[in-house]
Design a protein around this motif. Structure first.
Motif, PDB file in Angstrom:
ATOM      1  N   GLU A   1      -7.713   5.414 -11.679  1.00  0.00           N
ATOM      2  CA  GLU A   1      -9.224   4.986 -11.806  1.00  0.00           C
ATOM      3  C   GLU A   1      -9.389   3.939 -12.726  1.00  0.00           C
ATOM      4  OE1 GLU A   1     -11.903   7.745 -12.124  1.00  0.00           O
ATOM      5  OE2 GLU A   1     -11.531   8.873  -9.527  1.00  0.00           O
TER       6      GLU A   1
ATOM      7  N   TYR B   1     -15.459   5.568  -6.974  1.00  0.00           N
ATOM      8  CA  TYR B   1     -13.718   6.054  -6.903  1.00  0.00           C
ATOM      9  C   TYR B   1     -13.596   5.710  -5.215  1.00  0.00           C
ATOM     10  CZ  TYR B   1     -13.651   4.655 -11.476  1.00  0.00           C
ATOM     11  OH  TYR B   1     -13.946   3.290 -12.647  1.00  0.00           O
ATOM     12  N   PRO B   2     -12.680   5.013  -4.838  1.00  0.00           N
ATOM     13  CA  PRO B   2     -12.265   5.599  -2.823  1.00  0.00           C
ATOM     14  C   PRO B   2     -11.020   6.769  -3.333  1.00  0.00           C
ATOM     15  CG  PRO B   2     -11.587   2.825  -3.675  1.00  0.00           C
ATOM     16  CD  PRO B   2     -12.278   3.977  -4.593  1.00  0.00           C
ATOM     17  N   PRO B   3     -10.842   7.135  -2.279  1.00  0.00           N
ATOM     18  CA  PRO B   3      -9.580   8.295  -2.385  1.00  0.00           C
ATOM     19  C   PRO B   3      -8.619   7.801  -2.578  1.00  0.00           C
ATOM     20  CG  PRO B   3     -10.724   8.248  -0.492  1.00  0.00           C
ATOM     21  CD  PRO B   3     -11.833   7.034  -0.800  1.00  0.00           C
ATOM     22  N   GLY B   4      -8.054   8.579  -3.052  1.00  0.00           N
ATOM     23  CA  GLY B   4      -6.146   7.769  -2.729  1.00  0.00           C
ATOM     24  C   GLY B   4      -5.047   8.605  -4.636  1.00  0.00           C
ATOM     25  N   PRO B   5      -4.198   7.815  -4.149  1.00  0.00           N
ATOM     26  CA  PRO B   5      -3.256   8.735  -5.458  1.00  0.00           C
ATOM     27  C   PRO B   5      -3.002   7.366  -6.341  1.00  0.00           C
ATOM     28  CG  PRO B   5      -1.909   7.438  -4.335  1.00  0.00           C
ATOM     29  CD  PRO B   5      -3.396   7.800  -3.545  1.00  0.00           C
ATOM     30  N   GLY B   6      -4.018   6.693  -6.323  1.00  0.00           N
ATOM     31  CA  GLY B   6      -3.796   5.735  -7.702  1.00  0.00           C
ATOM     32  C   GLY B   6      -4.688   6.411  -8.927  1.00  0.00           C
TER      33      GLY B   6
ATOM     34  N   THR C   1       1.309   1.749 -11.466  1.00  0.00           N
ATOM     35  CA  THR C   1       0.287   1.743 -11.115  1.00  0.00           C
ATOM     36  C   THR C   1       0.665  -0.153 -10.195  1.00  0.00           C
ATOM     37  OG1 THR C   1      -1.922   1.363  -9.735  1.00  0.00           O
ATOM     38  CG2 THR C   1      -1.574   0.116 -12.074  1.00  0.00           C
TER      39      THR C   1
ATOM     40  N   ARG D   1      -7.613   1.325  -8.152  1.00  0.00           N
ATOM     41  CA  ARG D   1      -8.517   1.659  -7.659  1.00  0.00           C
ATOM     42  C   ARG D   1      -9.622   1.117  -8.097  1.00  0.00           C
ATOM     43  NH1 ARG D   1      -9.462   8.016  -6.641  1.00  0.00           N
ATOM     44  NH2 ARG D   1      -8.187   7.894  -8.099  1.00  0.00           N
TER      45      ARG D   1
ATOM     46  N   PRO E   1       1.421   3.679  -6.623  1.00  0.00           N
ATOM     47  CA  PRO E   1       0.525   3.550  -6.198  1.00  0.00           C
ATOM     48  C   PRO E   1      -0.970   2.634  -6.882  1.00  0.00           C
ATOM     49  CG  PRO E   1      -0.084   5.251  -7.877  1.00  0.00           C
ATOM     50  CD  PRO E   1       1.654   5.219  -7.880  1.00  0.00           C
TER      51      PRO E   1
ATOM     52  N   SER F   1       0.768  -1.026  -0.259  1.00  0.00           N
ATOM     53  CA  SER F   1      -0.350  -0.142   0.142  1.00  0.00           C
ATOM     54  C   SER F   1       1.223   1.185   0.159  1.00  0.00           C
ATOM     55  CB  SER F   1      -0.833   0.034   1.298  1.00  0.00           C
ATOM     56  OG  SER F   1      -2.022  -1.035   0.937  1.00  0.00           O
ATOM     57  N   ASP F   2       2.046   0.819  -0.148  1.00  0.00           N
ATOM     58  CA  ASP F   2       3.059   2.258   0.110  1.00  0.00           C
ATOM     59  C   ASP F   2       4.606   2.274  -0.481  1.00  0.00           C
ATOM     60  OD1 ASP F   2       3.675   4.627   1.566  1.00  0.00           O
ATOM     61  OD2 ASP F   2       4.656   4.019   3.192  1.00  0.00           O
TER      62      ASP F   2
END
Length: 284
Positions: free
Chosen positions: A216, A209-214, A232, A202, A199, A193-194
């Motif tokens: 979509e 889409y859930p939040p995050g830098p990856g 990714t 998602r 990233p 995950s880090d």
């Protein structure tokens, strides 16, 4: 009066989803005044307020939220009934046919075994395999485009369906081939995950889409390409290794939640062909 017409439900669902009479009327291909009058007549007949209207716009009342939820299900059921009846009465089609939907590239080995075992059964129906996008199988079952599905928890919701568990498996991290972490025998969810510059992809859940830098992700091909390009990483069931490219590498995850594959069908189904397919699936 408790009877509702399909047309009334379609009108209300459009307004409830848009929360704007003008947009709902445009979506329905009608003028706004008759749509407003139809909703008012519906409220009078039911004896409840479905919508709150003020200068800020339109919102749902508690009764409106209930009717939206139930109305969507009812409209899906009507659409499904029409599709299945049309398919059953198609003079040019097979008398017995089941449409099985499965997420593209998922459960490949299990699907092969299931199709081969069922085809060997006396009187087996024809199976049409309908590949679907991520988390689309439930929608295809509800609106009648599919009769049965292979779905995966915790990713898919089985609410409103009947189901049987078929397979439980672990998950793997999919990384670009040559990434330093691919030399590891296993990884943890915290490690995957880090990863700097890589990233996690998602997927949409319930349309968002859930939040995050990856990035979509919309389909399997897009995911495969982005991993190969080093943009990714992804966490997928172990059996989904079947679609990996040479530019990918899989590393088992020690603490990812297990994935359970289910065979899933509409709770009201009375299809003998479907019952036979389910019996075959649970014997595998």
């Amino acid at each position: 009066m408790d009877t509702l017409e399909t047309r009334e439900l379609r009108y209300f669902v459009a307004v409830a989803e848009e929360l704007h009479f003008g947009r709902a009327a445009e979506r329905l291909g009608m003028a706004q005044p008759p749509l407003s009058r139809a909703i008012q007549r519906l409220e009078r007949r039911l004896g409840v307020s479905l919508l709150e209207r003020d200068r800020r716009g339109v919102s749902l009342t508690g009764a409106g939220e209930v009717l939206l939820h139930e109305g969507r299900a009812a409209l899906d059921a009507v659409t499904a009934a029409a599709r299945r009846a049309r398919r059953a009465g198609d003079p040019g089609g097979p008398r017995d046919r089941l449409v099985l939907t499965v997420k593209a590239a998922a459960s490949h080995e299990l699907l092969q075994k299931l199709l081969a075992a069922y085809a060997a059964e006396p009187g087996a129906a024809e199976i049409e395999v309908l590949p679907s996008g991520i988390c689309e199988q439930g929608e295809l079952l509800r609106d009648g485009r599919a009769d049965v599905a292979l779905m995966h928890t915790p990713f898919n919701s089985l609410a409103g369906f009947d189901s049987e568990e078929l397979l439980t498996e672990g998950q793997v991290a999919i990384l670009p081939a040559g990434h330093p972490l691919t030399a590891r025998g296993t990884l943890s969810m915290a490690e995957i995950s880090d990863i700097p510059g890589l990233p996690l992809a998602r997927w949409a859940r319930d349309g968002a889409y859930p939040p995050g830098p990856g990035p979509e992700i919309r389909d399997q091909t897009q995911l495969a390409q982005l991993i190969a390009l080093g943009r990714t990483a992804a966490v997928i069931p172990d059996s989904a290794r079947a679609w990996l490219w040479a530019e990918h590498a899989a590393v088992p995850l020690t603490d990812a939640p297990p994935v359970v594959t289910h065979i899933v069908w509409p709770a009201h189904s009375r299809s003998l062909a479907l019952a036979g397919l389910i019996r075959t699936a649970t014997r595998l």
